[in-house]
Design an enzyme around this catalytic site. Structure first.
Site, PDB file in Angstrom:
ATOM      1  N   ASN A 171      -4.097   8.928  -5.423  1.00 21.17           N
ATOM      2  CA  ASN A 171      -4.664   9.105  -4.081  1.00 21.17           C
ATOM      3  C   ASN A 171      -3.889   8.193  -3.138  1.00 21.17           C
ATOM      4  OD1 ASN A 171      -6.175   9.246  -1.765  1.00 21.17           O
ATOM      5  ND2 ASN A 171      -8.049   8.388  -2.649  1.00 21.17           N
ATOM      6  N   TRP A 172      -2.989   8.795  -2.362  1.00 22.56           N
ATOM      7  CA  TRP A 172      -2.114   7.985  -1.488  1.00 22.56           C
ATOM      8  C   TRP A 172      -2.894   7.411  -0.303  1.00 22.56           C
ATOM      9  CZ3 TRP A 172       3.053  11.194  -0.668  1.00 22.56           C
ATOM     10  CH2 TRP A 172       3.620  11.486  -1.925  1.00 22.56           C
ATOM     11  N   LYS A 173      -4.089   7.938  -0.064  1.00 21.90           N
ATOM     12  CA  LYS A 173      -4.884   7.543   1.117  1.00 21.90           C
ATOM     13  C   LYS A 173      -4.017   7.727   2.371  1.00 21.90           C
ATOM     14  CE  LYS A 173      -7.792   4.817  -1.850  1.00 21.90           C
ATOM     15  NZ  LYS A 173      -8.710   3.706  -2.034  1.00 21.90           N
ATOM     16  N   HIS A 212     -15.183  10.856  -1.787  1.00 17.32           N
ATOM     17  CA  HIS A 212     -14.659   9.494  -1.932  1.00 17.32           C
ATOM     18  C   HIS A 212     -15.537   8.540  -1.122  1.00 17.32           C
ATOM     19  CE1 HIS A 212     -12.032   6.037  -1.881  1.00 17.32           C
ATOM     20  NE2 HIS A 212     -11.350   6.599  -2.873  1.00 17.32           N
ATOM     21  N   GLU A 231     -14.820   6.125   0.679  1.00 17.46           N
ATOM     22  CA  GLU A 231     -14.322   5.858   2.039  1.00 17.46           C
ATOM     23  C   GLU A 231     -14.765   6.959   2.996  1.00 17.46           C
ATOM     24  OE1 GLU A 231     -10.232   5.315   0.867  1.00 17.46           O
ATOM     25  OE2 GLU A 231     -10.816   3.501  -0.218  1.00 17.46           O
ATOM     26  N   GLU A 235     -15.900   5.990  -9.365  1.00 18.40           N
ATOM     27  CA  GLU A 235     -15.200   4.922  -8.650  1.00 18.40           C
ATOM     28  C   GLU A 235     -16.216   3.897  -8.130  1.00 18.40           C
ATOM     29  OE1 GLU A 235     -11.051   6.420  -7.214  1.00 18.40           O
ATOM     30  OE2 GLU A 235     -12.481   6.490  -5.585  1.00 18.40           O
ATOM     31  N   GLY A 289      -9.620  -1.167  -4.433  1.00 20.34           N
ATOM     32  CA  GLY A 289      -8.714  -1.963  -3.606  1.00 20.34           C
ATOM     33  C   GLY A 289      -9.012  -3.450  -3.638  1.00 20.34           C
ATOM     34  N   SER A 340      -8.884  -0.122  -8.756  1.00 15.42           N
ATOM     35  CA  SER A 340      -7.948  -1.173  -9.192  1.00 15.42           C
ATOM     36  C   SER A 340      -7.350  -0.904 -10.582  1.00 15.42           C
ATOM     37  CB  SER A 340      -8.606  -2.551  -9.138  1.00 15.42           C
ATOM     38  OG  SER A 340      -8.963  -2.871  -7.802  1.00 15.42           O
ATOM     39  N   GLY A 345      -5.333   4.509  -6.610  1.00 14.06           N
ATOM     40  CA  GLY A 345      -5.003   4.282  -5.202  1.00 14.06           C
ATOM     41  C   GLY A 345      -3.692   3.528  -5.085  1.00 14.06           C
TER      42      GLY A 345
HETATM   43  P1  13P Z   1      -7.306   1.438  -5.819  1.00 17.68           P
HETATM   44  O1  13P Z   1      -6.640   1.939  -7.068  1.00 17.68           O
HETATM   45  O2  13P Z   1      -6.333   1.021  -4.760  1.00 17.68           O
HETATM   46  O3  13P Z   1      -8.355   0.409  -6.122  1.00 17.68           O
HETATM   47  O4  13P Z   1      -8.075   2.698  -5.175  1.00 17.68           O
HETATM   48  C1  13P Z   1      -8.891   3.464  -5.985  1.00 17.68           C
HETATM   49  C2  13P Z   1      -9.295   4.672  -5.225  1.00 17.68           C
HETATM   50  O5  13P Z   1     -10.060   4.595  -4.289  1.00 17.68           O
HETATM   51  C3  13P Z   1      -8.699   5.944  -5.633  1.00 17.68           C
HETATM   52  O6  13P Z   1      -9.324   7.007  -4.996  1.00 17.68           O
END
Ligand code: 13P
Length: 253
Positions: A9-11, A98, A100, A170, A176, A216, A237
């Site tokens: 997930n590149w966000k 997600h 977010e 998640e 993150g 993470s 992420g």
């Molecule tokens: P991280 O791997 O940066 O913690 O993010 C996880 C995430 O939200 C994947 O969708």
């Protein structure tokens, strides 16, 4: 046997050129290092989707996914992207729910159920995210919270429809933050979720549903996480933005 999936997930990261380079490197490594049993899904921001799909082409085992979609079929919804548009050029997965999006864009269970319907209606695969906050984890109600997220947005589906869904657990406190859930914590939740699926859809459907872990995950902890019987892959992420790290995670099975 259920599928092993590692999705990146590149966000909201990477310029056009950076995205092209990352994709080329991942596709090349995937082929050169003869990875076969793990499906890789690249989930870039919307403008990258078409060029990323072009680069991926028909590479077996590598797929392209969106990070979001509209709950509507088509029409006057400025700024939205439908699953019909995504499907028309070969996008095959969509991340939904997600944390977010739930937190910053106020997406609730009802909206997510409508998005799930859209994704399935156009033959794409939802990667449906669930997870609890630190507060809920500390209160000890994390299992029921996460089960309720699945019930509210997925349990209207028929067993046949549900069998196309991928789940991603998640925990919000691990996203993150560098603070991964331990492999035992991930396994405990994944097993609880699989039990919840079994109570609704039966053992056979539950046993073939892929449940990914996200939060993470990195090349240093992926092996232990993926070693657990109910962890079927990862939603990555930060570490998905570096080709070598991402491929090392993929190779951790
Ligand atoms: P991280 O791997 O940066 O913690 O993010 C996880 C995430 O939200 C994947 O969708």
């Amino acid at each position: 046997m259920r599928k092993k999936i590692v999705a990146g997930n590149w966000k909201m990261n990477l310029t056009f050129e950076e995205g092209q380079q990352l994709t080329s490197e991942i596709v090349q490594m995937y082929k050169d290092e003869a990875i076969q049993e793990v499906i890789v899904v690249l989930n870039p921001p919307f403008p990258h989707l078409y060029p990323v799909k072009k680069l991926v082409g028909d590479t077996p085992g590598v797929a392209v996914g969106a990070q979001n979609c509209s709950d509507k079929e088509s029409g006057a919804f400025t700024g939205e992207v439908s699953t019909k548009i995504l499907a028309s050029f070969g996008v095959s997965y969509v991340i939904l729910g997600h944390s977010e999006r739930r937190e910053y864009f106020k997406e609730d269970n009802t909206l997510l159920a409508a998005k799930v319907n859209q994704v399935l209606a156009h033959g794409l695969t939802p990667i449906f995210c669930c997870g609890e906050s630190l507060e809920i984890r500390e209160a000890g109600t994390h299992e029921e919270t996460v089960k309720a997220q699945l019930t509210a947005s997925l349990f209207h589906l028929s067993p046949e429809e549900f069998s196309k869904v991928v789940i991603a657990y998640e925990p919000i406190w691990a996203i993150g933050t560098g603070k991964t859930a331990t492999a035992d914590q991930a396994q405990e939740m994944h097993a609880a979720l699989r039990g919840h699926l079994a109570s609704k859809y039966g053992q056979a459907v539950a046993a073939q549903t892929s449940i990914l872990y996200g939060g993470s995950a990195n090349p240093g902890n992926a092996k232990e996480l993926f070693g657990k019987p109910d962890v079927d892959g990862g939603l990555i992420g930060g570490a998905s933005l570096k080709s070598r790290d991402f491929i090392e995670i993929v190779k951790s099975f």
